[in-house]
Design a protein around this motif. Structure first.
Motif, mmCIF file in Angstrom:
data_model
loop_
_atom_site.group_PDB
_atom_site.id
_atom_site.type_symbol
_atom_site.label_atom_id
_atom_site.label_comp_id
_atom_site.label_asym_id
_atom_site.label_seq_id
_atom_site.Cartn_x
_atom_site.Cartn_y
_atom_site.Cartn_z
ATOM 1 N N TYR A 138 -6.485 -0.399 14.555
ATOM 2 C CA TYR A 138 -5.022 -0.376 15.579
ATOM 3 C C TYR A 138 -4.267 1.175 15.714
ATOM 4 O O TYR A 138 -4.137 1.547 16.716
ATOM 5 N N ILE A 139 -3.778 1.947 14.555
ATOM 6 C CA ILE A 139 -3.584 2.619 14.026
ATOM 7 C C ILE A 139 -3.560 4.333 15.356
ATOM 8 O O ILE A 139 -2.969 4.613 15.647
ATOM 9 N N LYS A 140 -5.248 3.873 14.911
ATOM 10 C CA LYS A 140 -5.809 5.573 14.951
ATOM 11 C C LYS A 140 -5.620 5.889 16.850
ATOM 12 O O LYS A 140 -6.633 6.378 17.438
ATOM 13 N N HIS A 160 15.856 4.077 5.368
ATOM 14 C CA HIS A 160 15.226 2.914 6.004
ATOM 15 C C HIS A 160 13.220 2.387 5.960
ATOM 16 O O HIS A 160 13.051 1.851 5.941
ATOM 17 N N ASP A 161 12.684 3.831 6.132
ATOM 18 C CA ASP A 161 11.699 3.822 5.792
ATOM 19 C C ASP A 161 11.190 3.618 4.449
ATOM 20 O O ASP A 161 9.702 3.386 4.310
ATOM 21 N N LYS A 162 11.602 3.731 4.318
ATOM 22 C CA LYS A 162 11.563 3.432 1.753
ATOM 23 C C LYS A 162 11.303 2.170 2.380
ATOM 24 O O LYS A 162 10.923 1.205 1.475
ATOM 25 N N LYS A 163 12.235 1.448 2.908
ATOM 26 C CA LYS A 163 12.677 -0.368 2.989
ATOM 27 C C LYS A 163 11.127 -0.696 3.370
ATOM 28 O O LYS A 163 10.618 -1.601 3.411
ATOM 29 N N LEU A 164 10.994 0.196 4.838
ATOM 30 C CA LEU A 164 9.231 -0.297 5.973
ATOM 31 C C LEU A 164 8.778 -0.249 4.702
ATOM 32 O O LEU A 164 7.788 -1.158 5.200
ATOM 33 N N ILE A 165 8.722 0.434 3.981
ATOM 34 C CA ILE A 165 7.437 0.001 2.815
ATOM 35 C C ILE A 165 7.420 -1.487 1.969
ATOM 36 O O ILE A 165 6.435 -1.344 2.466
ATOM 37 N N ASN A 166 7.834 -1.831 2.123
ATOM 38 C CA ASN A 166 7.323 -2.916 1.061
ATOM 39 C C ASN A 166 7.801 -3.631 2.749
ATOM 40 O O ASN A 166 7.069 -5.392 1.884
ATOM 41 N N ARG A 167 7.846 -3.804 3.726
ATOM 42 C CA ARG A 167 7.332 -5.081 4.583
ATOM 43 C C ARG A 167 6.212 -4.535 5.298
ATOM 44 O O ARG A 167 5.458 -5.618 5.979
ATOM 45 N N LEU A 168 5.424 -3.412 5.183
ATOM 46 C CA LEU A 168 4.202 -3.288 5.827
ATOM 47 C C LEU A 168 2.951 -3.867 4.816
ATOM 48 O O LEU A 168 3.133 -4.266 3.480
ATOM 49 N N PRO A 169 1.840 -4.063 5.272
ATOM 50 C CA PRO A 169 0.633 -4.052 4.509
ATOM 51 C C PRO A 169 0.704 -3.595 3.025
ATOM 52 O O PRO A 169 0.597 -2.431 3.033
ATOM 53 N N SER A 170 -0.030 -3.557 2.234
ATOM 54 C CA SER A 170 0.222 -3.014 1.006
ATOM 55 C C SER A 170 -0.946 -1.913 0.502
ATOM 56 O O SER A 170 -0.928 -0.767 0.115
ATOM 57 N N CYS A 171 -1.929 -2.363 2.043
ATOM 58 C CA CYS A 171 -2.474 -0.679 1.662
ATOM 59 C C CYS A 171 -1.931 0.491 2.305
ATOM 60 O O CYS A 171 -2.777 1.045 2.133
ATOM 61 N N PHE A 172 -0.948 -0.022 2.845
ATOM 62 C CA PHE A 172 0.390 1.534 3.231
ATOM 63 C C PHE A 172 0.578 1.979 1.999
ATOM 64 O O PHE A 172 1.374 2.929 1.684
ATOM 65 N N LYS A 173 0.768 1.345 1.044
ATOM 66 C CA LYS A 173 1.049 2.047 -0.033
ATOM 67 C C LYS A 173 -0.612 2.450 -1.028
ATOM 68 O O LYS A 173 -0.641 3.554 -2.516
ATOM 69 N N ASP A 174 -1.929 2.592 -0.867
ATOM 70 C CA ASP A 174 -2.801 2.558 -1.397
ATOM 71 C C ASP A 174 -3.473 4.362 -1.051
ATOM 72 O O ASP A 174 -2.742 4.576 -0.044
ATOM 73 N N LYS A 175 -3.839 4.726 -1.929
ATOM 74 C CA LYS A 175 -3.356 5.940 -2.177
ATOM 75 C C LYS A 175 -5.029 6.416 -0.682
ATOM 76 O O LYS A 175 -4.193 7.646 -0.207
ATOM 77 N N ASN A 176 -5.995 5.892 -1.297
ATOM 78 C CA ASN A 176 -7.247 5.970 -0.513
ATOM 79 C C ASN A 176 -6.922 6.594 1.135
ATOM 80 O O ASN A 176 -7.284 6.974 1.994
ATOM 81 N N PHE A 177 -6.496 5.248 1.331
ATOM 82 C CA PHE A 177 -5.501 4.671 3.171
ATOM 83 C C PHE A 177 -5.365 5.457 3.077
ATOM 84 O O PHE A 177 -5.033 6.737 4.181
ATOM 85 N N ILE A 178 -3.962 5.870 2.309
ATOM 86 C CA ILE A 178 -3.147 7.079 2.701
ATOM 87 C C ILE A 178 -3.546 8.386 3.267
ATOM 88 O O ILE A 178 -3.074 8.527 4.360
ATOM 89 N N LYS A 179 -4.359 8.919 2.357
ATOM 90 C CA LYS A 179 -5.435 9.950 2.763
ATOM 91 C C LYS A 179 -5.750 9.971 4.070
ATOM 92 O O LYS A 179 -5.745 11.088 4.855
ATOM 93 N N LYS A 180 -6.199 9.143 4.886
ATOM 94 C CA LYS A 180 -7.149 8.509 6.234
ATOM 95 C C LYS A 180 -5.177 8.946 6.784
ATOM 96 O O LYS A 180 -5.380 10.115 8.393
ATOM 97 N N LEU A 181 -4.594 7.905 6.979
ATOM 98 C CA LEU A 181 -3.217 7.904 7.296
ATOM 99 C C LEU A 181 -2.625 9.149 8.201
ATOM 100 O O LEU A 181 -2.754 9.784 8.998
ATOM 101 N N ASN A 190 2.879 14.708 16.215
ATOM 102 C CA ASN A 190 3.185 15.140 14.787
ATOM 103 C C ASN A 190 2.618 14.197 13.766
ATOM 104 O O ASN A 190 1.757 13.146 14.267
ATOM 105 N N PHE A 191 2.748 14.335 13.284
ATOM 106 C CA PHE A 191 1.998 13.959 12.281
ATOM 107 C C PHE A 191 2.325 13.196 11.381
ATOM 108 O O PHE A 191 3.200 13.184 9.995
ATOM 109 N N ALA A 192 2.894 11.837 12.137
ATOM 110 C CA ALA A 192 4.489 11.119 11.034
ATOM 111 C C ALA A 192 3.931 10.885 9.626
ATOM 112 O O ALA A 192 4.866 11.215 8.941
#
Length: 212
Positions: A138-140, A160-181, A190-192
């Motif tokens: 979806y993101i890609k 706001h963005d720090k709180k957003l992390i807690n609303r997002l799927p747990s994979c958004f905290k996964d380092k390997n997943f973040i490396k792809k994002l 932008n590389f948001a």
């Protein structure tokens, strides 16, 4: 054989088309002419159950106006053919007004992604949020980023963005997943993700500057 609509239903379909084409849903005021227009109610708002629960009629309605799905019966909001047609006409509304059952249908969400019908990320049922492959696709595909492009001009944006992390799927905290994002650009090119994660990890980020 396709069943023809009777005169009354055909007339209502024409009314829906005119409502959509002439933007009767809009409210505006023209200062030069002094002309104002107040949004008119949707033609289906007061339609009877006989209209809103008839598959053939609602199918024709969503072909010209995806918003019409909002007024369909719960049975038809769960009809895959009608929902897909509404999504084709207007992805956001078509998916938003579909049944809760279809919002958690992985095949339907993947169909939207593969056909580039951009549905609202937040409308996807949370039972699908832990599916890393689906979320990444979806993101890609849509260059989607829930973050504020990594730029924080106002004091509350970083929070706001720090709180957003807690609303997002747990994979958004996964380092390997973040490396792809962080390799994905958002709609503003932008590389948001990269910028947002970098700023969120700093103790005292400069709100008005892009990180290098």
């Amino acid at each position: 054989m396709k069943k023809k609509l009777n005169y009354t239903k055909s007339a209502l379909i024409t009314e829906i088309k005119n409502y959509n084409d002439q933007m009767k849903w809009d409210s505006y005021y023209n200062e030069e002419s002094g002309y104002s227009h107040t949004a008119e109610p949707h033609p289906l708002e007061e339609a009877g159950e006989a209209y809103l629960d008839e598959k053939g009629f609602i199918l024709e309605a969503v072909k010209i106006d995806g918003y019409s799905l909002k007024y369909a019966s719960e049975r038809l909001k769960n009809n895959r053919t009608i929902v897909k047609q509404a999504i084709k006409n207007f992805p956001h509304w078509g998916f938003e007004f579909s049944s809760n059952n279809l919002k958690k249908d992985k095949k339907l969400v993947l169909w939207c992604i593969s056909n580039k019908y951009e549905i609202n990320f937040w409308d996807i049922d949370k039972t699908l949020w832990e599916d890393k492959s689906l979320i990444y696709k979806y993101i890609k595909t849509f260059n989607f980023s829930p973050f504020r492009s990594g730029v924080y001009y106002y004091k509350n944006e970083l929070e706001h963005d720090k709180k957003l992390i807690n609303r997002l799927p747990s994979c958004f905290k996964d380092k390997n997943f973040i490396k792809k994002l962080i390799k994905i650009k958002d709609k503003s090119n932008n590389f948001a993700f990269k910028k947002a994660y970098r700023l969120m990890s700093q103790k005292n980020p400069k709100r008005d500057k892009w990180p290098r």
